[in-house]
Motif scaffolding. Structure first.
Motif, short mmCIF file in Angstrom:
data_model
loop_
_atom_site.label_atom_id
_atom_site.label_comp_id
_atom_site.label_asym_id
_atom_site.label_seq_id
_atom_site.Cartn_x
_atom_site.Cartn_y
_atom_site.Cartn_z
N ASP A 257 -14.35 39.91 -40.78
CA ASP A 257 -13.15 39.91 -39.95
C ASP A 257 -13.50 40.52 -38.59
O ASP A 257 -13.08 41.63 -38.25
CB ASP A 257 -12.05 40.74 -40.63
N PRO A 258 -14.29 39.82 -37.78
CA PRO A 258 -14.82 40.41 -36.55
C PRO A 258 -13.74 40.66 -35.49
O PRO A 258 -12.84 39.84 -35.30
CB PRO A 258 -15.83 39.37 -36.07
N GLY A 259 -13.87 41.79 -34.80
CA GLY A 259 -12.98 42.09 -33.69
C GLY A 259 -13.37 41.33 -32.44
O GLY A 259 -14.53 40.92 -32.27
N THR A 260 -12.42 41.12 -31.56
CA THR A 260 -12.56 40.38 -30.29
C THR A 260 -13.04 38.95 -30.49
O THR A 260 -13.68 38.38 -29.61
CB THR A 260 -13.46 41.10 -29.26
N LEU A 261 -12.72 38.35 -31.62
CA LEU A 261 -13.10 36.95 -31.86
C LEU A 261 -12.35 36.07 -30.87
O LEU A 261 -11.13 36.21 -30.68
CB LEU A 261 -12.77 36.55 -33.29
N THR A 262 -13.08 35.16 -30.23
CA THR A 262 -12.53 34.38 -29.12
C THR A 262 -12.92 32.92 -29.25
O THR A 262 -14.07 32.60 -29.56
CB THR A 262 -13.06 34.94 -27.78
N ARG A 263 -11.95 32.06 -29.04
CA ARG A 263 -12.23 30.63 -28.91
C ARG A 263 -11.93 30.24 -27.46
O ARG A 263 -10.80 30.44 -26.98
CB ARG A 263 -11.38 29.80 -29.87
N ASP A 264 -12.93 29.75 -26.79
CA ASP A 264 -12.83 29.41 -25.37
C ASP A 264 -12.38 30.62 -24.56
O ASP A 264 -13.17 31.53 -24.37
CB ASP A 264 -11.94 28.18 -25.18
N ASP A 265 -11.14 30.69 -24.16
CA ASP A 265 -10.71 31.79 -23.29
C ASP A 265 -9.61 32.65 -23.91
O ASP A 265 -8.99 33.45 -23.22
CB ASP A 265 -10.21 31.21 -21.96
N ALA A 266 -9.40 32.51 -25.23
CA ALA A 266 -8.31 33.24 -25.88
C ALA A 266 -8.81 33.91 -27.16
O ALA A 266 -9.52 33.29 -27.96
CB ALA A 266 -7.15 32.31 -26.21
#
Length: 577
Positions: free
Chosen positions: A164-173
């Motif tokens: 459950d990784p923190g700051t997981l981001t897809r593209d710009d969100a």
């Protein structure tokens, strides 16, 4: 500058042989917190058949270097500059000096920013870790899509749970892995998510942009703490480390010598830890078993990437690099504390769509406490343990020291280069001993892509490239024994020139080693070669002055002077906070 001149010469020499073909795809794969001898094709017992395949069909460099730490390495790798020139001489805090802003410099360009004007589509997956801005509502000027990438899936910060990784981001969100409509595996595991998205982007590129080459940056977090691995992978390594540290190191050294990755008479740095004195051997071996399983899983994902390239007929004309961000990590995260008293305590449930930012979480999403301490079995989602200094010493076989340091154990990395269409058949499977550095990767990408590295962008001057193209070495058309390479991290500093290495820990005198005879750095020749020490130290001083390294104390706090002493009045200010 000489380095840029070298690049121009290299590009000219390659015009007929390399650039006459279609521009190659380029995939840059980097792992995290692994040592020089962990993977199979660099002497390790960990099963990495896909990396071994790349090594067999490509070229291995036996003396390639990183910067000794995660985010400086990423800054240097992405920009072709020394990390301080890219603004990240230490970590992700602004220390008040241009070399220590903790944010990628506007006077740098990433590989993606340079290759995109040359016609490349650009993809990033995995760990970013080159900006201090890591919250959803904060500035994003140094997030991937604002630094040249067309697509991105990964984490903005440098570490976290694999489940459950923190700051997981897809593209710009930023997103939650459990409320992501685009990706819902049966078991979320970050290493697999990185691999799966790399495969996805390759497939989508073949479908939608087949007329263009692509650049992909794959930055795995394996095998950074915490030791998180899936049970089926851990099971493969059960019992493999029961003989202890020294036994594994000696076996690795023999394989390294047999492969020609170190000299036949290479020495071994001292072994850290006495296996006969380990009280809980089952726990200690479990830590290394999980570490091995993490690397194994990464290699499985790399295999899927290779299969996807083959599926679309792209493997032969894809230049693939594999390397590591620093040496094995001795940091004692989760190992020193006794098991917490609140092990049975539960916490409020975290919503499935909540965005997590924590690097070391206090709880899992379902309310279970995250446990640390001696005896806590690593591997699962509610454990947070590092594998420890003794196993890091094994990872770095045969070298001295670890992550953070610029002795060989901290900065030595495998470098595998694979490109069937661009490397001579006679080079396949060969080992090259030419020293190289992360700064050379950008120069190589610019070279093979036929790209132009800019001197200016939007009226803003750009730092000239520091590195040189590796293609003459990979194609065995040139060799340079006179080049200087420099390091500084946390006051640890080094200068490599030919076979000679000048190195020191923070606030300690210079040591001098002949790396061609003593890569384990056991025989300090500084007292025997005072003139060489003086000249190499003077060159380091000149580099440090021009590369934004000074003042040396800047890595600590803004209130520390060049000698590491706190400025007058700083203590009172600290007490008042």
């Amino acid at each position: 500058m000489p380095s840029r001149f070298h690049i121009l010469l290299t590009s000219f020499a390659l015009t007929a042989s390399t650039l006459s073909a279609a521009q190659p795809n380029i995939i840059l794969i980097m792992s995290d917190d692994m040592g020089f001898s962990d993977i199979g094709c660099y002497g390790g017992e960990i099963e990495t058949p896909n990396l071994d395949r790349l090594a067999k069909g490509g070229v291995r460099l036996s003396q390639f270097y990183n910067t000794g730490r995660c985010c400086p390495t990423r800054a240097s790798l992405l920009t072709g500059l020394y990390p301080h020139q890219a603004g990240i001489g230490h970590m992700m805090e602004d220390r008040g000096q241009e070399g220590y802003r903790g944010d990628l410099s506007a006077r740098s360009r990433t590989i993606a920013e340079v290759l995109r004007p040359a016609g490349y589509r650009t993809y990033g997956v995995g760990k970013w870790h080159v900006t201090k801005h890591a919250v959803p509502e904060g500035p994003k000027h140094n997030w991937p899509l604002h630094r040249g990438f067309d697509r991105f899936y990964g984490t903005i910060t440098g570490a976290g749970s694999f489940y459950d990784p923190g700051t997981l981001t897809r593209d710009d969100a930023m997103i939650s892995p459990f409320a992501d409509a685009e990706y819902q595996p049966k078991q979320y595991y970050y290493t697999d998510a990185i691999s799966d998205h790399a495969v996805r982007y390759i497939g989508e590129h073949a479908r939608d942009h087949a007329q263009q080459p692509f650049f992909m940056y794959m930055a795995y977090t394996a095998a950074h703490w915490p030791m998180h691995a899936l049970p089926e992978d851990v099971k493969k390594y059960h019992g493999r480390y029961d003989a202890g540290y020294e036994s594994v190191r000696q076996a690795r050294l023999l394989r390294l010598k047999k492969a020609g990755l170190v000299a036949a008479d290479a020495g071994l740095s001292p072994t850290k830890g006495d296996w006969s004195q380990v009280k809980d051997r089952a726990w200690e071996t479990r830590c290394m078993e999980v570490f091995a399983a993490m690397i194994d899983r990464m290699d499985q994902g790399i295999g899927r990437v290779l299969a996807e390239l083959e599926k679309h007929g792209q493997l032969d004309n894809t230049l693939i690099f594999f390397l590591q961000d620093n040496g094995g990590c001795q940091e004692p995260i989760g190992r020193q504390a006794t098991p917490p008293k609140f092990n049975t305590q539960t916490f409020p449930v975290i919503a499935q769509d909540a965005i997590r930012l924590d690097v070391i979480p206090k709880q899992t999403r379902d309310g279970q406490p995250v446990r640390q301490g001696q005896g806590i079995t690593p591997g699962g989602p509610n454990d947070y343990i590092a594998y420890g200094e003794a196993w890091a010493n094994v990872s770095n076989t045969p070298h001295r020291e670890y992550k953070h340091f610029v002795h060989e154990g901290g900065i030595s990395t495998p470098l595998i280069a694979y490109w069937p269409a661009g490397l001579p058949e006679a080079q396949r499977g060969r080992i090259e001993s030419q020293p190289g550095h992360l700064i050379d990767i950008m120069a190589t990408c610019v070279d093979v892509a036929g790209a132009k590295y800019p001197a200016e962008v939007e009226g803003r001057s750009i730092q000239p490239l520091e590195g040189v193209s590796l293609m003459p070495v990979l194609q065995k058309s040139a060799h340079d024994d006179t080049r200087s390479i420099f390091w500084e991290h946390e006051g640890n500093r080094a200068h490599r020139m030919g076979p000679w290495k000048l190195v020191a820990k923070e606030d300690q005198p210079w040591e001098l080693y002949d790396i061609s005879k003593d890569r384990a750095e056991q025989h300090d020749l500084a007292s025997e070669e005072p003139d060489r020490v003086r000249s190499m130290a003077a060159a380091w001083d000149a580099w440090a002055a021009r590369a934004q390294v000074l003042p040396l104390g800047s890595w600590k706090r803004p209130d520390v002077n060049a000698k590491g002493a706190r400025k007058k009045g700083a203590a009172k200010k600290a007490e008042a906070k």
